[in-house]
Design an enzyme around this catalytic site. Structure first.
Site, PDB file in Angstrom:
ATOM      1  N   GLY A  11       0.628  -1.320  -0.183  1.00  0.00           N
ATOM      2  CA  GLY A  11       0.232  -0.183  -0.417  1.00  0.00           C
ATOM      3  C   GLY A  11       0.630   0.769   0.045  1.00  0.00           C
ATOM      4  N   TYR A  66       4.595  -8.122  -5.677  1.00  0.00           N
ATOM      5  CA  TYR A  66       4.146  -9.031  -3.775  1.00  0.00           C
ATOM      6  C   TYR A  66       5.740 -10.531  -3.661  1.00  0.00           C
ATOM      7  CZ  TYR A  66      -0.291  -7.603  -3.277  1.00  0.00           C
ATOM      8  OH  TYR A  66      -1.694  -6.359  -3.660  1.00  0.00           O
ATOM      9  N   ARG A  89     -14.153   2.716  11.926  1.00  0.00           N
ATOM     10  CA  ARG A  89     -13.513   1.726  11.384  1.00  0.00           C
ATOM     11  C   ARG A  89     -13.682   0.382  10.941  1.00  0.00           C
ATOM     12  NH1 ARG A  89     -10.544   4.195  15.754  1.00  0.00           N
ATOM     13  NH2 ARG A  89      -8.650   5.331  15.230  1.00  0.00           N
ATOM     14  N   ASN A  96     -11.337  -4.717   4.027  1.00  0.00           N
ATOM     15  CA  ASN A  96     -10.231  -4.682   3.615  1.00  0.00           C
ATOM     16  C   ASN A  96      -9.782  -6.050   4.437  1.00  0.00           C
ATOM     17  OD1 ASN A  96      -9.716  -2.030   2.875  1.00  0.00           O
ATOM     18  ND2 ASN A  96      -9.599  -1.192   5.129  1.00  0.00           N
ATOM     19  N   PRO A 122      -9.587  -2.315  10.183  1.00  0.00           N
ATOM     20  CA  PRO A 122      -9.923  -2.113  11.388  1.00  0.00           C
ATOM     21  C   PRO A 122      -8.363  -2.799  11.443  1.00  0.00           C
ATOM     22  CG  PRO A 122     -12.294  -3.039  10.593  1.00  0.00           C
ATOM     23  CD  PRO A 122     -10.769  -3.101   9.319  1.00  0.00           C
ATOM     24  N   VAL A 123      -7.159  -2.130  12.787  1.00  0.00           N
ATOM     25  CA  VAL A 123      -6.255  -3.023  12.573  1.00  0.00           C
ATOM     26  C   VAL A 123      -6.224  -4.278  13.157  1.00  0.00           C
ATOM     27  CG1 VAL A 123      -5.522  -1.831  14.411  1.00  0.00           C
ATOM     28  CG2 VAL A 123      -3.763  -2.977  13.038  1.00  0.00           C
ATOM     29  N   ASP A 149      -2.382   6.172  19.759  1.00  0.00           N
ATOM     30  CA  ASP A 149      -3.650   5.777  20.401  1.00  0.00           C
ATOM     31  C   ASP A 149      -3.107   6.762  22.109  1.00  0.00           C
ATOM     32  OD1 ASP A 149      -6.872   5.027  19.300  1.00  0.00           O
ATOM     33  OD2 ASP A 149      -4.995   3.978  19.041  1.00  0.00           O
ATOM     34  N   ARG A 152      -0.923   9.861  21.603  1.00  0.00           N
ATOM     35  CA  ARG A 152      -1.568  10.877  21.291  1.00  0.00           C
ATOM     36  C   ARG A 152      -2.176  11.054  22.719  1.00  0.00           C
ATOM     37  NH1 ARG A 152      -5.965   9.075  16.743  1.00  0.00           N
ATOM     38  NH2 ARG A 152      -4.442   9.714  14.776  1.00  0.00           N
ATOM     39  N   HIS A 176      -8.065  -0.292  18.830  1.00  0.00           N
ATOM     40  CA  HIS A 176      -7.945   0.592  17.656  1.00  0.00           C
ATOM     41  C   HIS A 176      -9.065   1.262  17.637  1.00  0.00           C
ATOM     42  CE1 HIS A 176      -5.985   3.746  16.276  1.00  0.00           C
ATOM     43  NE2 HIS A 176      -6.092   3.619  14.507  1.00  0.00           N
TER      44      HIS A 176
HETATM   45  N1  LIG Z   1      -4.136   1.305  12.693  1.00  0.00           N
HETATM   46  C1  LIG Z   1      -3.432   3.319  12.615  1.00  0.00           C
HETATM   47  O1  LIG Z   1      -3.467   3.471  13.701  1.00  0.00           O
HETATM   48  C2  LIG Z   1      -3.839   4.313  11.221  1.00  0.00           C
HETATM   49  C3  LIG Z   1      -3.700   4.925  10.818  1.00  0.00           C
HETATM   50  C4  LIG Z   1      -3.428   5.585  10.147  1.00  0.00           C
HETATM   51  C5  LIG Z   1      -4.742   5.527   8.784  1.00  0.00           C
HETATM   52  N2  LIG Z   1      -4.330   3.494   8.889  1.00  0.00           N
HETATM   53  C6  LIG Z   1      -5.004   2.896   7.922  1.00  0.00           C
HETATM   54  O2  LIG Z   1      -4.200   2.215   6.908  1.00  0.00           O
HETATM   55  C7  LIG Z   1      -4.937   1.980   5.244  1.00  0.00           C
HETATM   56  C8  LIG Z   1      -4.571   2.895   4.804  1.00  0.00           C
HETATM   57  O3  LIG Z   1      -4.724   4.736   4.633  1.00  0.00           O
HETATM   58  P1  LIG Z   1      -3.954   5.767   3.241  1.00  0.00           P
HETATM   59  O4  LIG Z   1      -4.697   6.719   4.233  1.00  0.00           O
HETATM   60  O5  LIG Z   1      -2.567   5.747   3.510  1.00  0.00           O
HETATM   61  O6  LIG Z   1      -5.459   5.038   2.845  1.00  0.00           O
HETATM   62  P2  LIG Z   1      -5.052   5.093   1.076  1.00  0.00           P
HETATM   63  O7  LIG Z   1      -6.416   5.151   0.213  1.00  0.00           O
HETATM   64  O8  LIG Z   1      -4.211   6.231   0.426  1.00  0.00           O
HETATM   65  O9  LIG Z   1      -4.247   4.144   0.959  1.00  0.00           O
HETATM   66  C9  LIG Z   1      -4.265   2.554   0.038  1.00  0.00           C
HETATM   67  C10 LIG Z   1      -3.375   2.126  -0.814  1.00  0.00           C
HETATM   68  O10 LIG Z   1      -4.060   0.857  -0.545  1.00  0.00           O
HETATM   69  C11 LIG Z   1      -4.367   0.205  -1.876  1.00  0.00           C
HETATM   70  N3  LIG Z   1      -4.744  -1.088  -2.167  1.00  0.00           N
HETATM   71  C12 LIG Z   1      -5.693  -0.933  -2.136  1.00  0.00           C
HETATM   72  N4  LIG Z   1      -6.222  -2.035  -2.551  1.00  0.00           N
HETATM   73  C13 LIG Z   1      -4.721  -3.077  -2.267  1.00  0.00           C
HETATM   74  C14 LIG Z   1      -4.706  -4.345  -2.610  1.00  0.00           C
HETATM   75  N5  LIG Z   1      -4.948  -5.236  -3.106  1.00  0.00           N
HETATM   76  N6  LIG Z   1      -3.253  -4.178  -2.744  1.00  0.00           N
HETATM   77  C15 LIG Z   1      -2.125  -3.459  -2.916  1.00  0.00           C
HETATM   78  N7  LIG Z   1      -2.618  -2.111  -2.389  1.00  0.00           N
HETATM   79  C16 LIG Z   1      -3.941  -2.223  -2.718  1.00  0.00           C
HETATM   80  C17 LIG Z   1      -4.617   1.696  -3.092  1.00  0.00           C
HETATM   81  O11 LIG Z   1      -4.346   1.862  -4.075  1.00  0.00           O
HETATM   82  C18 LIG Z   1      -3.794   2.703  -1.697  1.00  0.00           C
HETATM   83  O12 LIG Z   1      -2.981   3.311  -2.644  1.00  0.00           O
HETATM   84  C19 LIG Z   1      -6.362   2.267   5.944  1.00  0.00           C
HETATM   85  O13 LIG Z   1      -6.612   1.035   6.334  1.00  0.00           O
HETATM   86  C20 LIG Z   1      -6.190   3.638   6.963  1.00  0.00           C
HETATM   87  O14 LIG Z   1      -7.342   3.450   7.791  1.00  0.00           O
HETATM   88  C21 LIG Z   1      -4.113   2.607   9.962  1.00  0.00           C
END
Ligand SMILES: NC(=O)c1ccc[n+]([C@@H]2O[C@H](COP(=O)([O-])OP(=O)(O)OC[C@H]3O[C@@H](n4cnc5c(N)ncnc54)[C@H](O)[C@@H]3O)[C@@H](O)[C@H]2O)c1
Length: 317
Positions: A11, A66, A89, A96, A122-123, A149, A152, A176
């Site tokens: 990603g 991959y 989430r 997801n 959702p992580v 969190d 924060r 989370h």
């Molecule tokens: N855990 C945390 O504390 C936390 C904090 C912020 C964001 N997040 C999560 O992180 C994730 C990413 O957020 P973002 O803002 O970068 O989103 P984003 O939409 O900018 O990026 C997600 C990327 O995943 C790619 N993608 C989708 N399906 C795919 C696949 N099968 N194979 C390869 N790539 C694929 C998309 O093309 C996209 O570029 C989200 O689920 C978001 O909720 C988690």
């Protein structure tokens, strides 16, 4: 640069690319692979970062498939859909989970010995899903969970007290998400309990009043959504949290942090992933800790586990 660690990031959206940038600036590894179904995006992000490396540590950054995750020390998972303003989430869960089901079995075959860091939401559910659909061992699969969190919370408490957030320790536990738990009994300021610090700093009693603690909790819980409302995503603080986690994995830090992992009886919780304080080193999450909590804090933690289990029971893995 002396280390020769390889990190793959699945990603290359806002979170994945910010993590790549932060790892590069921090000199955490020598090789970064960016993988995204949007191949052009991954290529563009890799080019943009690598073109700055004459001014940083030398890191080989490239986009790949991959199969290119083979040989990774760490695989970071940020792919999937992000939360939209107003979306929880949990609403993201099944779509997801389906992406995890299609991607993780093959990735785990290419990099069977890597440590996996789940970030996508959702992580806690996706950490659980990754364990369900691969043969990876529970110590290899870590969800960033409440690491952000907790950071924060530390920042908010530090701001209220007017001291450095480095002097504030504490954890957010559980999901989370909305059912997360703040065990105030574990918060310490420069080695002192909150009330001892208040007395030491001559603050009087106003800081530890229930209302004040509750409003800080609320601020912590709502701050992610507020950032999303304001700018459409959260990326920098999560990138810094993940960089800290990766650094501690690669350098064998034996560091205690609240991250998400599979519960196997801790506080009576089983068959669910959520965050409790855990020791992380180069073998991954090597030990979970069960600090003594107040009765109501344990109750809230068990409630958080139930919230997650109820969601899990509605999903297809
Ligand atoms: N855990 C945390 O504390 C936390 C904090 C912020 C964001 N997040 C999560 O992180 C994730 C990413 O957020 P973002 O803002 O970068 O989103 P984003 O939409 O900018 O990026 C997600 C990327 O995943 C790619 N993608 C989708 N399906 C795919 C696949 N099968 N194979 C390869 N790539 C694929 C998309 O093309 C996209 O570029 C989200 O689920 C978001 O909720 C988690």
């Amino acid at each position: 640069m002396s280390n020769s660690y390889k990190i793959s990031i699945l990603g290359s959206g806002r979170v994945g690319s910010s993590i790549a940038y932060t790892l590069t600036v921090g000199g955490v590894c020598s090789e970064i692979v960016l993988v995204d179904i949007a191949k052009q995006l991954a290529e563009g992000e890799a080019m943009d970062i690598i073109q700055g490396t004459p001014f940083s540590n030398s890191v080989n950054i490239y986009s790949g498939d991959y199969k290119d995750v083979a040989g990774s020390d760490i695989v970071i998972v940020t792919l999937g859909r992000a939360r939209k303003p107003g979306q929880t989430r949990i609403e993201l869960a099944q779509s997801n989970v389906d992406i995890i089901k299609s991607v993780m079995p093959q990735v785990a075959e290419y990099a069977p010995n890597a440590i996996y860091v789940l970030v996508s939401n959702p992580v806690d559910i996706l950490t659980y899903a990754t364990l369900k659909v691969t043969n990876l061992s529970p110590n290899q699969v870590i969800g960033s969970g409440t690491l952000l969190d907790s950071s924060r919370l530390r920042s908010i408490v530090a701001e209220k007290l007017g001291i450095s957030s480095r002097n504030v320790h504490g954890y957010v536990l559980g999901e989370h998400g909305d059912s997360s738990v703040v065990p105030w009994s574990l918060v310490s300021i420069a080695g002192m309990t909150i009330d001892a610090y208040e007395k030491a700093a001559g603050f009087g009693e106003e800081f530890i009043q229930e209302d004040n603690l509750m409003s800080m909790e609320k601020e912590m819980r709502e701050s992610g959504a507020k950032v999303i409302q304001n700018k459409g995503a959260t990326n920098y603080a999560i990138a810094m949290s993940v960089r800290y986690l990766c650094d501690n994995i690669l350098r064998g830090g034996n560091t205690v942090m609240a991250v998400s992992s599979l519960m196997t009886g801790q506080y009576g919780m089983e068959d669910v992933c959520l965050s409790i304080p855990s020791i992380v080193n180069s073998s991954g999450l090597v030990k979970t800790l069960e600090p003594q909590l107040k009765e109501e804090e344990v109750e809230k933690l068990l409630n958080s586990a139930n919230v997650l289990k109820n969601i899990i029971s509605t999903l297809e893995f």
